[in-house]
Scaffold this motif. Structure first.
Motif, PDB file in Angstrom:
ATOM      1  N   ARG A  35       0.845  -1.186   0.000  1.00  0.00           N
ATOM      2  CA  ARG A  35       0.000   0.000   0.000  1.00  0.00           C
ATOM      3  C   ARG A  35       0.885   1.242   0.000  1.00  0.00           C
ATOM      4  O   ARG A  35       2.114   1.139   0.027  1.00  0.00           O
ATOM      5  N   ALA A  36       0.260   2.425   0.006  1.00  0.00           N
ATOM      6  CA  ALA A  36       1.027   3.672  -0.036  1.00  0.00           C
ATOM      7  C   ALA A  36       2.043   3.757   1.099  1.00  0.00           C
ATOM      8  O   ALA A  36       3.130   4.319   0.938  1.00  0.00           O
ATOM      9  N   PHE A  37       1.714   3.180   2.227  1.00  0.00           N
ATOM     10  CA  PHE A  37       2.553   3.197   3.423  1.00  0.00           C
ATOM     11  C   PHE A  37       3.849   2.410   3.255  1.00  0.00           C
ATOM     12  O   PHE A  37       4.808   2.619   3.998  1.00  0.00           O
ATOM     13  N   THR A  38       3.910   1.510   2.275  1.00  0.00           N
ATOM     14  CA  THR A  38       5.108   0.686   2.095  1.00  0.00           C
ATOM     15  C   THR A  38       5.800   0.911   0.751  1.00  0.00           C
ATOM     16  O   THR A  38       6.784   0.232   0.444  1.00  0.00           O
ATOM     17  N   GLU A  39       5.314   1.855  -0.036  1.00  0.00           N
ATOM     18  CA  GLU A  39       5.870   2.044  -1.373  1.00  0.00           C
ATOM     19  C   GLU A  39       7.335   2.462  -1.358  1.00  0.00           C
ATOM     20  O   GLU A  39       8.101   2.136  -2.275  1.00  0.00           O
ATOM     21  N   HIS A  40       7.758   3.201  -0.327  1.00  0.00           N
ATOM     22  CA  HIS A  40       9.168   3.610  -0.300  1.00  0.00           C
ATOM     23  C   HIS A  40      10.095   2.421  -0.091  1.00  0.00           C
ATOM     24  O   HIS A  40      11.246   2.434  -0.550  1.00  0.00           O
ATOM     25  N   LEU A  41       9.620   1.378   0.586  1.00  0.00           N
ATOM     26  CA  LEU A  41      10.429   0.176   0.754  1.00  0.00           C
ATOM     27  C   LEU A  41      10.612  -0.556  -0.579  1.00  0.00           C
ATOM     28  O   LEU A  41      11.700  -1.044  -0.890  1.00  0.00           O
ATOM     29  N   HIS A  42       9.556  -0.621  -1.359  1.00  0.00           N
ATOM     30  CA  HIS A  42       9.661  -1.256  -2.676  1.00  0.00           C
ATOM     31  C   HIS A  42      10.584  -0.445  -3.591  1.00  0.00           C
ATOM     32  O   HIS A  42      11.385  -1.022  -4.344  1.00  0.00           O
ATOM     33  N   LYS A  43      10.471   0.869  -3.509  1.00  0.00           N
ATOM     34  CA  LYS A  43      11.357   1.722  -4.318  1.00  0.00           C
ATOM     35  C   LYS A  43      12.799   1.585  -3.859  1.00  0.00           C
ATOM     36  O   LYS A  43      13.725   1.538  -4.691  1.00  0.00           O
ATOM     37  N   LEU A  44      13.014   1.521  -2.562  1.00  0.00           N
ATOM     38  CA  LEU A  44      14.360   1.354  -2.014  1.00  0.00           C
ATOM     39  C   LEU A  44      14.984   0.056  -2.526  1.00  0.00           C
ATOM     40  O   LEU A  44      16.137   0.037  -2.971  1.00  0.00           O
ATOM     41  N   ALA A  45      14.222  -1.030  -2.461  1.00  0.00           N
ATOM     42  CA  ALA A  45      14.724  -2.324  -2.927  1.00  0.00           C
ATOM     43  C   ALA A  45      15.068  -2.273  -4.421  1.00  0.00           C
ATOM     44  O   ALA A  45      16.099  -2.811  -4.854  1.00  0.00           O
ATOM     45  N   GLU A  46      14.207  -1.621  -5.183  1.00  0.00           N
ATOM     46  CA  GLU A  46      14.432  -1.498  -6.626  1.00  0.00           C
ATOM     47  C   GLU A  46      15.712  -0.721  -6.918  1.00  0.00           C
ATOM     48  O   GLU A  46      16.537  -1.131  -7.746  1.00  0.00           O
ATOM     49  N   LEU A  47      15.898   0.393  -6.221  1.00  0.00           N
ATOM     50  CA  LEU A  47      17.064   1.241  -6.454  1.00  0.00           C
ATOM     51  C   LEU A  47      18.359   0.551  -6.041  1.00  0.00           C
ATOM     52  O   LEU A  47      19.373   0.617  -6.744  1.00  0.00           O
ATOM     53  N   VAL A  48      18.328  -0.106  -4.881  1.00  0.00           N
ATOM     54  CA  VAL A  48      19.523  -0.789  -4.386  1.00  0.00           C
ATOM     55  C   VAL A  48      19.942  -1.899  -5.349  1.00  0.00           C
ATOM     56  O   VAL A  48      21.135  -2.066  -5.644  1.00  0.00           O
ATOM     57  N   GLU A  49      18.975  -2.639  -5.838  1.00  0.00           N
ATOM     58  CA  GLU A  49      19.289  -3.715  -6.777  1.00  0.00           C
ATOM     59  C   GLU A  49      19.878  -3.155  -8.070  1.00  0.00           C
ATOM     60  O   GLU A  49      20.845  -3.697  -8.625  1.00  0.00           O
ATOM     61  N   GLU A  50      19.311  -2.050  -8.545  1.00  0.00           N
ATOM     62  CA  GLU A  50      19.813  -1.424  -9.768  1.00  0.00           C
ATOM     63  C   GLU A  50      21.247  -0.933  -9.591  1.00  0.00           C
ATOM     64  O   GLU A  50      22.106  -1.148 -10.444  1.00  0.00           O
ATOM     65  N   LYS A  51      21.501  -0.267  -8.469  1.00  0.00           N
ATOM     66  CA  LYS A  51      22.813   0.341  -8.239  1.00  0.00           C
ATOM     67  C   LYS A  51      23.908  -0.682  -7.994  1.00  0.00           C
ATOM     68  O   LYS A  51      25.095  -0.367  -8.137  1.00  0.00           O
ATOM     69  N   THR A  52      23.538  -1.881  -7.606  1.00  0.00           N
ATOM     70  CA  THR A  52      24.534  -2.927  -7.339  1.00  0.00           C
ATOM     71  C   THR A  52      24.510  -4.030  -8.395  1.00  0.00           C
ATOM     72  O   THR A  52      25.086  -5.098  -8.190  1.00  0.00           O
ATOM     73  N   ASN A  53      23.826  -3.762  -9.501  1.00  0.00           N
ATOM     74  CA  ASN A  53      23.730  -4.751 -10.590  1.00  0.00           C
ATOM     75  C   ASN A  53      23.223  -6.100 -10.100  1.00  0.00           C
ATOM     76  O   ASN A  53      23.713  -7.166 -10.507  1.00  0.00           O
ATOM     77  N   GLY A  54      22.261  -6.036  -9.213  1.00  0.00           N
ATOM     78  CA  GLY A  54      21.623  -7.255  -8.738  1.00  0.00           C
ATOM     79  C   GLY A  54      22.373  -7.983  -7.640  1.00  0.00           C
ATOM     80  O   GLY A  54      21.934  -9.058  -7.199  1.00  0.00           O
TER      81      GLY A  54
END
Length: 346
Positions: A35-54
């Motif tokens: 939900r809206a309350f957890t969207e920053h966690l999903h974005k954080l996970a997405e960004l971290v994975e991108e920045k570290t090439n998985g």
């Protein structure tokens, strides 16, 4: 030839296992549903994975790792690396940040909520208290001011709060108690059932939670402008896990926090923009409390601030200093710049 082939195969397997061993995988404990309350966690996970090439991934679990009221305990023993919790669920475990749950603090938007939260999170007293749980503050989960949903006749005057059974935690619960309400601290996941069964008459939530936990579906009315305060819900990381990160992984995590917060604010803003449509769709009456009633509520609730300061001071915490920090952060024309600064620094 066979020996050479076998050597190459062994080398390839060794490299594969070594590469797999170097990857970092974290578990994140939250509750409810996405939900809206957890969207920053999903974005954080997405960004971290991108920045570290998985090579650095985060698995977000909704209730599969811990109860929401036990997330801080799970962090303390390293059961998972990241967790979200709300201060009001266990005020005795996170006393210093409960300053952010005092009623009528004067926070008027989500940018300001981010600013005051991160200012308080950066205070040494907060860091010390969290360290007792092997936890390090990572970011806030900013929520707008809570408002009530209820059934039957709208409670649009303070006199109608007398005897009202309300789902409210922390400072909000004390505020409603000050005007005759009877607060109960059932968890967010239990709120719908409590309302449906008549255990509570009203539920205090931010907009996303009224939607996510279904309380809006039971409601006849919603207070549009009561705005008594909000609940503070940090995201924390296990200190040992954080310290074990490589410099590159730590940089990927830390640098992604402001981006994740910005994404959260944009996403939540879209929900707020269509809230009136939600009320109309569900045939929920929008109730406005008069200025005179709001002023009276605030006057009755304000002594809770001094009581909090005195209680924290008696327990060896810098209560006055933390309280002043909130007010100083919100003071004057510095509000907008402070909120931007907090979002940049995470």
């Amino acid at each position: 030839m066979k020996k050479t082939t076998m050597t190459l195969c062994v080398s390839a397997l060794t490299l594969a296992f070594a590469t797999e061993a170097m990857a970092t995988e974290w578990n994140v404990s939250v509750w409810g549903k996405r939900r809206a309350f957890t969207e920053h966690l999903h974005k954080l996970a997405e960004l971290v994975e991108e920045k570290t090439n998985g090579e650095f991934t985060m698995n977000i679990s909704y209730g599969g790792l811990s109860k929401n009221t036990e997330n801080l305990d799970g962090i303390s023993i390293g059961a998972f690396e990241v967790a979200q919790f709300c201060a009001g669920y266990h005020a005795d475990k996170n006393r210093a940040i409960t300053v952010l749950e005092l009623p009528f603090l004067g926070v008027s938007n989500l940018d300001e909520e981010v600013a005051v939260s991160h200012a308080v999170y950066d205070h040494p007293a907060v860091a010390d208290e969290m360290a007792q749980w092997n936890a390090r503050m990572l970011m806030t989960s900013p929520m707008p001011q809570y408002n009530l949903v209820g059934t039957g006749e709208p409670r649009d005057e303070l006199s109608k709060f007398d005897g009202m059974r309300v789902r409210a935690t922390g400072g909000l619960g004390r505020a409603f108690e000050a005007v005759g309400g009877v607060p109960t601290s059932v968890t967010s996941s239990e709120a719908y059932q409590a309302m449906e069964s008549g255990v509570v008459d009203t539920v205090a939530f931010a907009q996303h939670a009224h939607l996510s936990f279904g309380t809006i579906n039971e409601a006849d009315w919603w207070t549009a402008n009561l705005n008594p305060g909000t609940v503070n819900c940090p995201v924390v990381v296990n200190i040992d896990a954080y310290d074990a990160l490589s410099d590159e992984e730590r940089e990927a995590l830390d640098s992604s926090v402001p981006e994740a917060i910005d994404y959260y604010l944009e996403n939540y803003g879209e929900l707020l923009a269509r809230w009136d449509e939600v009320l109309a769709e569900k045939d929920v009456e929008k109730v406005m409390i008069s200025d005179a009633q709001l002023a009276e509520f605030k006057e009755v609730a304000m002594p809770i601030h001094q009581q909090w300061i005195d209680d924290m001071t008696s327990q060896g915490l810098p209560g006055q200093e933390l309280y002043d920090l909130v007010n100083d952060t919100l003071e004057g024309d510095a509000r907008v710049e402070l909120s931007r600064s907090a979002r940049r620094t995470g």
